[in-house]
Structures are given as structure tokens and as C-alpha cells.
Scaffold this active site. Structure first.
Site, short mmCIF file in Angstrom:
data_model
loop_
_atom_site.label_atom_id
_atom_site.label_comp_id
_atom_site.label_asym_id
_atom_site.label_seq_id
_atom_site.Cartn_x
_atom_site.Cartn_y
_atom_site.Cartn_z
N GLU A 296 3.26 9.52 16.18
CA GLU A 296 3.94 9.26 18.42
C GLU A 296 5.17 8.94 18.44
O GLU A 296 5.09 7.41 17.73
CB GLU A 296 2.02 8.92 18.85
CG GLU A 296 1.20 10.07 18.26
CD GLU A 296 0.07 10.21 19.80
OE1 GLU A 296 -1.20 10.64 20.20
OE2 GLU A 296 -0.31 8.70 20.12
N CYS B 10 10.25 3.95 21.81
CA CYS B 10 8.82 3.11 21.09
C CYS B 10 8.08 4.16 19.61
O CYS B 10 8.52 5.44 19.67
CB CYS B 10 7.52 2.76 21.28
SG CYS B 10 6.40 2.20 20.35
N CYS C 51 -2.81 3.31 10.28
CA CYS C 51 -2.40 1.70 9.75
C CYS C 51 -3.67 0.82 9.33
O CYS C 51 -4.64 1.34 9.69
CB CYS C 51 -2.20 1.43 11.21
SG CYS C 51 -1.59 -0.46 11.10
N CYS D 108 -6.35 -3.74 14.19
CA CYS D 108 -6.73 -4.51 14.90
C CYS D 108 -7.89 -4.01 15.63
O CYS D 108 -8.01 -2.64 16.35
CB CYS D 108 -5.70 -4.88 15.67
SG CYS D 108 -4.38 -5.31 14.81
N CYS E 235 -6.26 -1.68 18.89
CA CYS E 235 -5.91 -0.95 18.60
C CYS E 235 -6.13 0.33 18.42
O CYS E 235 -7.47 0.44 17.22
CB CYS E 235 -4.88 -0.84 18.09
SG CYS E 235 -3.47 0.24 17.30
N GLU F 40 2.46 -0.50 10.86
CA GLU F 40 2.64 -2.61 10.74
C GLU F 40 4.22 -2.09 9.38
O GLU F 40 4.30 -1.52 8.87
CB GLU F 40 1.84 -3.07 9.41
CG GLU F 40 2.23 -4.20 9.03
CD GLU F 40 2.73 -5.34 10.03
OE1 GLU F 40 3.67 -4.76 10.26
OE2 GLU F 40 2.37 -5.81 10.87
N CYS G 50 0.70 0.43 25.42
CA CYS G 50 0.31 -0.49 24.01
C CYS G 50 -1.11 -0.43 23.47
O CYS G 50 -2.06 -0.73 24.31
CB CYS G 50 1.25 -2.14 24.53
SG CYS G 50 0.63 -3.30 22.49
#
Length: 344
Positions: A89, A104, A111, A115, A118, A159, A330
Site C-alpha cells: 500500500e 507515504c 515487515c 510492532c 502496527c 523497515e 499511521c
């Protein structure tokens, strides 16, 4: 052969192989990065015969928009599909009172950092994106909207410092081919110390942002498993080394989660932790994802936290939420096939 992602030098080499002039390379380069065309047929200042010859060996892009969503605030989220079927995305953010158009972008499919707040890491890590796949995200936005991106943040899926070679190559193309100044590009990291050191060695003018989210080891490791490998005190030292080497100020990103890391005592501890770090602080009210039960703080708690941090003398801002109604804010990017497509 895919033309998108080729530099002017590479296009000149291609033109030499086709026994065409360097001027043809400049024309094609302009069509790709300024006019943002999606096909060779749109390059109307090339002769029809030359376009037919070029089409035998090349195409502009092999990347597709699988899903597009438009937020009520004007934010647009794209699910971009690559030839191998993998998707990421990317988001276009627009602000009513600013001329800036910010993309963005994602740096990986999935990933590995995972986290807890997220959505991206829930599906695990699949692969790195190539530098061409990274810049295709911005080209996709420009082709679809007819708008010119002015700012780029590497804050999408993945990341960036675990795919640093491709990120740096994409950054170079954004700067030289898209003509986006380095100071308008931000690279965000969860604290990959070897990547921070390598980024410092490049001595670029782009901004380095650190996803901190806690002022101590015990609290941070509950949010970010990467804290076990790269603990906060060592990350801070790597940032200090980066600042000393580059002279650049870093941005500290801090997600505020109700009742977890948004209390006055945590704010005071964070202010103390950051007092000797040359930084700005960007507070990000938590955006909900279905995988956890975290909650967003109240506006009064957010402002109180901001007020306490400002007493440390740092510049503190609260990030304006964009695209939450389409899961484009975010921490909400997933890279999954979405159900609803909305057109401009």
C-alpha cells in the site's frame, strides 16, 4: 524491459543501442518522470515508427493499481500490485492549507519488525522491494491523479533500513529524476543500528526519523520486539553519532496509546531521556487496528503530554490524522486485498 526507474544515463545507453539520439532519451525521461505517462503510445513527440520500435523491446510499467480508496479528507490509498502478484500500500496525503503533496511509500512486502500497534507486521515479512518497485509507487500516484508529488516519507510498510541499498537508490532517483529535494524526503526506522550508521556515512540531507514510542527499555519492548536486539540506550547513542557526523536534527516519532505510554510521568521521563538529543518530536495519536485493543488518548491527554514535553525546550508537534476512515493512517497499512474501490 521496464522504462520506469531508468535514469537518464541508462536511457541514453538504450537509445545508443537503438541508434537514436541522446535527445530522445531526454524526451522519454521527461514523459516518465514529469508527464507520468503509463504507455509508450502517450509519448506523442516521438515519431510513430520510433514508438513502434521501442514497444517491441520495452514498456513503461508493469505495476498495476489493484485497489484504490479515497478518504473523506482527500487522502488516497492505493494497493499496488507487482508482476509476481505481491502487493503493497502507498498513500497520497493532501492538506488543505499546504501546497505539499506527500507520498507515504512502502519499502518491503510485509515487515519483520512486528510492532504490536502496527497492522503491517501481522502478516510477517515476505520480501524486500527493489528500488524500481519503490519509485513505481510514486509514479502510480502521479499517473492516476495527474499531480506532482513534492514530499516523500518512507513510513509505509516495512523497515526501510533493512532494505537500505534499494531505499538509497530510490532516494537518488527521487532526488535527481523526480527533482524532489533531499530535505523533502524522510526515512523512518524502528532503530536498526547498523542501518543508522550506514545512513550516517552517506551524509545525506534527508531527514532520519526514529520510531521511539517509549522512554525506557521495559516499556518499549512491550510495543516493539526489535528493542531486544537494539535496545533504546544503544539506539540513542547511534542517533547521537549520526547527528555529530551529519549535523542533522532527527525526528522522534512517538505513538500515544491511552493508559500505556501517554501519562504525565511517562512524558517527564521521555523529556529527560531526550534532553541531550538534537531532535524534534512528532506525537502520533494511536490509530486503531483490529489485532489489538489499544485505544487513542483523549485530546486533553494529548495536549497535556505535548505541554510537558515542550518544557524540555524541544519542538513538539501532533501529527494530523489523515485517511483513518480507509485504514490509511499511521500503523494501519496491511497490503491485503481490500473490498471497496472508490474513484476520484
Amino acid at each position: 524491459m521496464i522504462l520506469a526507474g531508468m535514469t537518464l544515463d541508462e536511457l541514453e545507453i538504450l537509445m545508443a543501442e537503438l541508434k537514436a539520439t541522446k535527445f530522445r532519451a531526454k524526451q522519454i525521461h521527461n514523459w516518465i518522470y514529469v508527464q507520468s505517462v503509463s504507455s509508450i503510445d502517450e509519448m506523442t513527440n516521438l515519431s510513430k515508427d520510433f514508438r513502434e520500435e521501442l514497444k517491441k523491446i520495452a514498456q513503461v510499467t508493469d505495476t498495476k493499481i489493484k485497489v484504490k480508496q479515497v478518504s473523506k479528507d482527500g487522502t488516497i490509498k492505493y494497493l499496488v500490485e507487482y508482476p509476481d502478484g505481491e502487493c503493497v500500500e502507498t498513500v497520497l496525503m493532501r492538506f488543505d492549507n499546504r501546497a505539499n503533496l506527500t507520498a507515504c511509500v512502502s519499502s518491503q512486502v510485509g515487515c519483520a519488525v512486528n510492532c504490536s500497534f502496527c497492522a503491517t507486521g501481522k502478516g510477517g515479512f515476505k520480501r524486500n522491494l527493489t528500488y524500481k518497485e519503490i519509485i513505481e509507487q510514486v509514479l502510480t500516484i502521479q499517473r492516476d491523479t495527474g499531480l506532482k508529488i513534492t514530499n516523500i516519507v518512507f513510513m509505509g510498510q516495512g523497515e526501510p533500513l533493512l532494505n537500505l541499498d534499494n531505499v538509497l537508490k530510490a532516494l537518488d532517483i527521487f532526488n535527481n529524476d523526480f527533482q524532489i529535494g533531499q530535505r523533502r524526503i524522510t526515512i523512518s526506522t524502528s532503530g536498526i543500528i547498523p542501518g543508522i550508521k550506514k545512513f550516517a556515512d552517506k551524509d545525506l540531507q534527508s531527514t532520519l526519523a526514529i520510531s521511539l514510542h517509549a522512554p525506557n527499555h521495559e516499556l518499549r519492548k512491550q510495543l516493539m520486539p526489535i528493542e531486544e536486539k537494539y535496545p533504546i540506550d544503544k539506539v540513542k547513542q547511534a542517533l547521537k553519532d549520526y547527528i555529530e557526523k551529519t549535523g542533522r536534527r532527527v525526528t522522534v516519532e512517538y505513538i500515544l496509546i491511552h493508559g500505556f505510554n501517554d501519562t504525565p510521568s511517562v512524558a517527564k521521563e521521555l523529556a529527560y531521556f531526550l534532553q541531550d538529543l538534537k531532535c524534534n518530536i512528532n506525537l502520533i495519536p494511536y490509530n486503531s487496528v483490529i489485532e489489538n485493543d489499544y485505544k487513542k488518548p483523549s485530546n486533553s491527554d494529548i495536549m497535556k503530554f505535548k505541554y510537558l514535553l515542550e518544557h524540555s525546550g524541544k519542538k513538539v508537534t501532533v501529527r494530523l490524522e489523515r485517511g483513518a476512515d480507509i485504514d490509511a493512517a499511521c500503523g494501519q497499512l496491511r497490503g491485503n486485498a481490500l473490498k471497496k474501490v472508490e474513484n476520484l
